[in-house]
Design an enzyme around this catalytic site. Structure first.
Site, mmCIF file in Angstrom:
data_model
loop_
_atom_site.group_PDB
_atom_site.id
_atom_site.type_symbol
_atom_site.label_atom_id
_atom_site.label_comp_id
_atom_site.label_asym_id
_atom_site.label_seq_id
_atom_site.Cartn_x
_atom_site.Cartn_y
_atom_site.Cartn_z
ATOM 1 C CG ASP A 29 -1.608 -1.327 1.453
ATOM 2 O OD1 ASP A 29 -2.008 -1.965 0.455
ATOM 3 O OD2 ASP A 29 -1.740 -1.733 2.613
ATOM 4 C CD GLU B 22 -8.694 -3.508 -1.229
ATOM 5 O OE1 GLU B 22 -9.461 -3.714 -0.272
ATOM 6 O OE2 GLU B 22 -7.651 -4.163 -1.432
#
Length: 339
Positions: free
Chosen positions: A14, A196
């Site tokens: 991420d 997401e």
């Protein structure tokens, strides 16, 4: 852009890179999911060796005590802002069926976010008390900050849809949330029905929002939303979604599950894609606790029609683990930094 070693940072899923003048500030999910750490370098290639500074640690109990995910650092109207997702320590697959994350905010008024004082602003109230994560933001030309985030609507099948809202300040919504996308294509529903990890990229008169879809194995891939900057961002009908993935696994270079990206620029102003990838598919146990999603960088090309071409994941030029490894207590594996 000169040739960079890839990955640019090992074992940080991420990844988020903020270009602060002539330097780069990096953050990402820490492998033990227990803290938020920043590092700074004058070059992207120097981020791997840069000192990592922990600016916040999880609480011992309560809503910010477990699985600290996907921090992002932003500069909003002169203030440093970090968004992240956290869950209560009681969170388990068996008890809840899905994670119990919510979105939280930290701010810093000092000039240097690595040495400054960070203030907890608490949970961002999105108007729904349900699974929410991966918030990102941008300041539009109207001067307002907008937040984009994934969240579970209990009335809609799947894990998460994408929402947008205008902000009164970095931790307070100033408009009702608007759902701008939900998983509808088969490639968004492999193993899990998910959208997401949104990230904002602006070019010409258009705003693009990438997102990641499906489970976090090799099926993980990126989709794309777009809107004219002249349109009402809070009108869901103005947003358009790609019918096919715009970035996905490439077995020929042993890169699997690219996604949860961010954007930055090189020293010449060229747009860059920052993303994470694994170089194997056989994962022992829960993929969530396999640490070997690494942060990569790639060059974005712009087509004649003004849309971005992300190409394909790049081959690793820096040594990376080739199999699942068990994390030591400090969450960091000894790795060879040679190129």
């Amino acid at each position: 852009m000169s040739l960079l070693p890839n990955p640019i940072v090992l074992q940080r899923a991420d990844p988020y890179v903020y270009k602060d003048g002539s330097s780069y500030i990096f953050t990402g999910s820490y492998p033990t999911y227990d803290r938020i750490a920043l590092r700074r370098s004058d070059t992207l290639s120097g981020l791997q060796q840069a000192e990592e500074v922990t600016i916040w640690r999880k609480h011992d109990s309560g809503p910010m005590s477990h699985l600290i995910w996907a921090p992002e650092i932003h500069r909003v109207h002169g203030q440093w802002v970090v968004y992240f997702a956290a869950a209560p320590s009681a969170d388990t697959h068996a008890d809840h069926g899905t994670f119990q994350h919510r979105i939280f905010c930290l701010t810093c008024d000092d000039e240097d976010p690595l040495t400054g004082t960070w203030t907890e602003r608490g949970q961002v109230d999105t108007g729904m008390e349900s699974f929410a994560l991966d918030a990102t933001c941008f300041v539009h030309r109207d001067g307002h900050e907008y937040l984009i985030w994934p969240q579970k609507d209990p009335q809609i099948e799947g894990n998460s849809n994408l929402y947008i809202a205008r902000m009164a300040n970095p931790w307070t919504l100033d408009s009702a949330p608007v759902m701008i996308a939900q998983p509808t294509y088969d490639w968004e529903k492999v193993r899990f029905t998910v959208e997401e990890g949104p990230a904002v990229l602006r070019h010409g008169n258009r705003i693009f929002v990438t997102f990641s879809a499906s489970g976090t194995g090799p099926e993980y891939c990126m989709g794309l939303l777009s809107i004219s900057q002249d349109d009402d961002l809070l009108d869901a009908g103005n947003w358009r979604k790609s019918a096919t993935p715009v970035f996905s696994s490439d077995e020929t270079v042993r890169q699997f599950g690219p996604g949860h990206n961010s954007f930055t620029q090189d020293e010449d102003g060229n747009d860059l894609l920052i993303y994470h990838c694994r170089n194997y598919v056989e994962i022992l146990g829960d993929p969530l606790f396999d640490p070997n999603r690494h942060a990569y960088v790639g060059r974005i090309r712009w087509r004649e029609d003004g849309t971005p071409d992300f190409g394909s994941p790049l081959m690793a030029t820096r040594w990376t683990p080739a199999t699942t490894q068990v994390l030591p207590p400090d969450g960091v594996l000894e790795v060879d930094d040679s190129i």
